[in-house]
Scaffold this motif. Structure first.
Motif, PDB file in Angstrom:
ATOM      1  N   UNK A   7       0.830  -1.207   0.000  1.00  0.00           N
ATOM      2  CA  UNK A   7       0.000   0.000   0.000  1.00  0.00           C
ATOM      3  C   UNK A   7       0.867   1.261   0.000  1.00  0.00           C
ATOM      4  N   UNK A   8       1.890   1.280   0.866  1.00  0.00           N
ATOM      5  CA  UNK A   8       2.752   2.476   0.951  1.00  0.00           C
ATOM      6  C   UNK A   8       3.554   2.660  -0.330  1.00  0.00           C
ATOM      7  N   UNK A   9       3.951   1.555  -0.962  1.00  0.00           N
ATOM      8  CA  UNK A   9       4.627   1.680  -2.252  1.00  0.00           C
ATOM      9  C   UNK A   9       3.708   2.359  -3.263  1.00  0.00           C
ATOM     10  N   UNK A  10       2.414   2.004  -3.236  1.00  0.00           N
ATOM     11  CA  UNK A  10       1.454   2.660  -4.130  1.00  0.00           C
ATOM     12  C   UNK A  10       1.263   4.129  -3.760  1.00  0.00           C
ATOM     13  N   UNK A  11       1.396   4.442  -2.454  1.00  0.00           N
ATOM     14  CA  UNK A  11       1.261   5.840  -2.008  1.00  0.00           C
ATOM     15  C   UNK A  11       2.390   6.723  -2.518  1.00  0.00           C
ATOM     16  N   UNK A  12       3.606   6.199  -2.472  1.00  0.00           N
ATOM     17  CA  UNK A  12       4.768   7.064  -2.699  1.00  0.00           C
ATOM     18  C   UNK A  12       5.254   7.067  -4.144  1.00  0.00           C
ATOM     19  N   UNK A  13       4.601   6.287  -5.014  1.00  0.00           N
ATOM     20  CA  UNK A  13       4.973   6.279  -6.430  1.00  0.00           C
ATOM     21  C   UNK A  13       3.718   6.509  -7.278  1.00  0.00           C
ATOM     22  N   UNK A  14       3.913   7.106  -8.427  1.00  0.00           N
ATOM     23  CA  UNK A  14       2.795   7.271  -9.367  1.00  0.00           C
ATOM     24  C   UNK A  14       2.640   5.989 -10.178  1.00  0.00           C
ATOM     25  N   UNK A  15       1.474   5.816 -10.785  1.00  0.00           N
ATOM     26  CA  UNK A  15       1.230   4.623 -11.599  1.00  0.00           C
ATOM     27  C   UNK A  15       2.246   4.531 -12.741  1.00  0.00           C
ATOM     28  N   UNK A  16       2.632   5.685 -13.276  1.00  0.00           N
ATOM     29  CA  UNK A  16       3.563   5.702 -14.409  1.00  0.00           C
ATOM     30  C   UNK A  16       4.937   5.157 -14.028  1.00  0.00           C
ATOM     31  N   UNK A  17       5.422   5.498 -12.822  1.00  0.00           N
ATOM     32  CA  UNK A  17       6.764   5.084 -12.411  1.00  0.00           C
ATOM     33  C   UNK A  17       6.779   3.783 -11.611  1.00  0.00           C
ATOM     34  N   UNK A  18       5.593   3.278 -11.243  1.00  0.00           N
ATOM     35  CA  UNK A  18       5.517   2.137 -10.331  1.00  0.00           C
ATOM     36  C   UNK A  18       6.140   0.849 -10.869  1.00  0.00           C
ATOM     37  N   UNK A  19       6.064   0.530 -12.178  1.00  0.00           N
ATOM     38  CA  UNK A  19       6.663  -0.727 -12.639  1.00  0.00           C
ATOM     39  C   UNK A  19       8.128  -0.890 -12.236  1.00  0.00           C
TER      40      UNK A  19
END
Length: 540
Positions: free
Chosen positions: A146-158
């Motif tokens: 969850x926190x990884x999703x909080x601190x990164x945007x969908x574009x940079x998450x991969x």
């Protein structure tokens, strides 16, 4: 004086801040971001190690503490049940109260549970320690994603998810090896003690570097928004539903009232929860998360993936110990091919999405690898070639690894940015609920087939006679190496184990085939979103 609302309706303090750009046009990340990401990696490594280390050490621990077969059963199971029960609750708490309070509480509970486990002088105390570890570990596991999703945007998450998958899957590889090595060569108590330095390090890193945007509301108003009734209903329903799934066929028959009554009650409670969730302000399972077809079928896929991943790895280890009479440590080494390929292709899956900006074809391609690879495990019998032993592991590892990370992308792409965290939390919960179901299906299939095979052998001689009680079948596996191999029925008993594991692997392969069918219903949605949610990292 309070801050005026912005045009979007959010307080100005919650809007994204402007940050400097580097030469490549991307926002620079502060040091605190990278230290937080390091803490997240420690967090998932810790839980991954602990969840798998005990699987091969239970017989040693049970013998050392003079435990019974029933106590050994609960020692293995209680951790997973606690994880399943706590994940959605922690997800909801963190969405309403903010991430930090549930995160710190999970660390403290997990560390306390590890100490209780390490000093246990009876199976009852050890089981208590495992329950505490499950409650804390479930919180850490789901909050990590969850926190990884909080601190990164969908574009940079991969990119970050690819890096994040290394400790996540790596812990699953090292866990059985570490557990077997400590149990056989040192002391099983170190399985608990090794969690302390990692846990304290992760907790301190979060304390000093985790800087999430606060939720602007009083504590009283936050608590009033919590879905207390939903939490109670889920806790009761999931427990009643999961327990009989876990013991059906192993402790009690499926037809027994001890299995059917709690199973039906749990199912009814969960159904009532699904209707009730339309009422709360902040429901445990918001309806809006499930409105997207892509999200719904991604959740089904996550459920199937969890079932095959956890059920497959457990029965893979047991199969090597029974079919090939490996020691626990040797069996952990024998499954390295599938574990290594899970790690490698979890990274490959995320990096492929980073490069291609697409996920649907990768998802569809991964499921046949998973289903065919696991199905080919059914070819194992004494004396098979190394190619038959390890080739299917590689194929299954490719499918399991890609799906390990790739399900995150359609789940997030189908949601509003502020729902990224809770959506991921629900997806992880579905994966863990699938794990419980996969273990239950495996247990039921194994014990049903084994009982039929043993019944055909008639009266078993000497030490093998205990196997007429099918509940002793799994616990007896370590003794297959020690008893006289020249006993008249010995080879027939080994064949009974082999055929029973064959049935388990075919059942799990069938679940993989279902996941493959449902993957066609997922839509290819855009990943080009630079927004950060309302609890994003300060400075992004």
């Amino acid at each position: 004086m309070g801050k005026p609302p912005s045009l979007s309706g959010q307080p100005v303090g919650l809007e994204r801040e402007q940050v400097p750009l580097n030469n490549g046009g991307k926002a620079k990340k502060p040091l605190s971001f990278y230290m937080t990401f390091l803490a997240l990696n420690i967090c998932v490594l810790l839980v991954s190690l602990d969840a798998t280390a005990l699987s091969v050490a239970v017989p040693v621990i049970t013998h050392a503490l003079n435990g019974t077969t029933l106590e050994a059963f609960w020692a293995s199971l209680c951790f997973l049940l606690a994880v399943v029960a706590v994940m959605p609750i922690i997800t909801s708490l963190s969405d309403v109260l903010g991430r930090k309070i549930p995160l710190y509480a999970s660390f403290i509970i997990f560390i306390t549970g590890s100490i209780v486990f390490a000093v246990a002088n009876s199976m009852g105390i050890l089981i208590l320690g495992r329950v505490l570890q499950g409650l804390g570990g479930g919180g850490l596991d789901v909050l990590g994603e969850i926190i990884l999703a909080d601190i990164t945007s969908l574009k940079e998450r991969p990119l970050y998810l690819g890096l994040f998958s290394i400790p996540m899957a790596g812990g699953a590889i090292c866990g059985p090896i570490v557990g077997a090595a400590l149990a056989e060569n040192a002391s099983w108590r170190w399985i608990g003690w090794i969690n302390l330095p990692l846990g304290v390090t992760g907790l301190l890193l979060f304390f000093f570097f985790l800087r999430l945007k606060p939720i602007e509301a009083t504590l009283a108003s936050k608590i009033a928004c919590l879905d207390w009734t939903g939490m109670v209903l889920f806790l009761i329903g999931s427990t009643l539903f999961s327990l009989p799934l876990s013991w059906a066929g192993a402790l009690y028959p499926w037809a027994s009232y001890k299995t059917l009554v709690p199973f039906i009650l749990g199912f009814l409670v969960l159904i009532s929860l699904s209707f009730y969730e339309a009422r709360p302000v902040k429901p445990l399972f918001p309806y809006r998360i499930f409105k997207s077809r892509t999200a719904t079928f991604t959740l089904i896929g996550s459920f199937m993936h969890g079932a095959v991943l956890n059920g497959g790895l457990l029965y893979l280890l047991l199969s090597f110990q029974a079919t090939f009479r490996d020691t626990p440590f040797r069996s952990a080494i024998e499954v390295l091919p599938i574990c290594v390929f899970i790690v490698v292709f979890s990274i490959v899956g995320a990096v492929s999405v980073e490069v291609l900006r697409k996920y649907k074809l990768l998802t569809i391609a991964a499921w046949p690898c998973l289903a065919v690879g696991v199905g080919l495990f059914a070819l194992w019998k004494p004396g098979v070639s190394d190619g038959i032993k390890y080739g299917p592991q590689v194929l299954a590892g490719v499918g399991l690894g890609v799906l390990f990370t790739i399900c995150t992308f359609p789940m997030n792409a189908s949601q509003q940015v502020d729902d990224a965290g809770i959506a991921i939390g629900i997806m992880v919960s579905f994966r863990m609920f699938g794990s419980t179901t996969g273990l239950a299906i495996g247990s039921t299939v194994f014990h049903s087939v084994f009982e039929q095979r043993i019944a055909k052998l008639g009266q078993l001689p000497g030490e093998l006679a205990i196997l007429h009680d099918v509940r002793e079948a799994v616990g007896f596996i370590p003794f297959l190496r020690e008893i006289d191999h020249s006993l008249p029925a010995y080879n027939a008993v080994i064949e009974s184990y082999t055929v029973s594991f064959m049935a388990v692997f075919l059942a799990l392969a069938g679940m993989g085939a279902v996941g493959f069918i449902f993957s066609f219903f997922i839509k290819e949605l855009s990943l080009e979103n630079d927004e950060i949610g309302r609890q994003g990292f300060e400075g992004n």
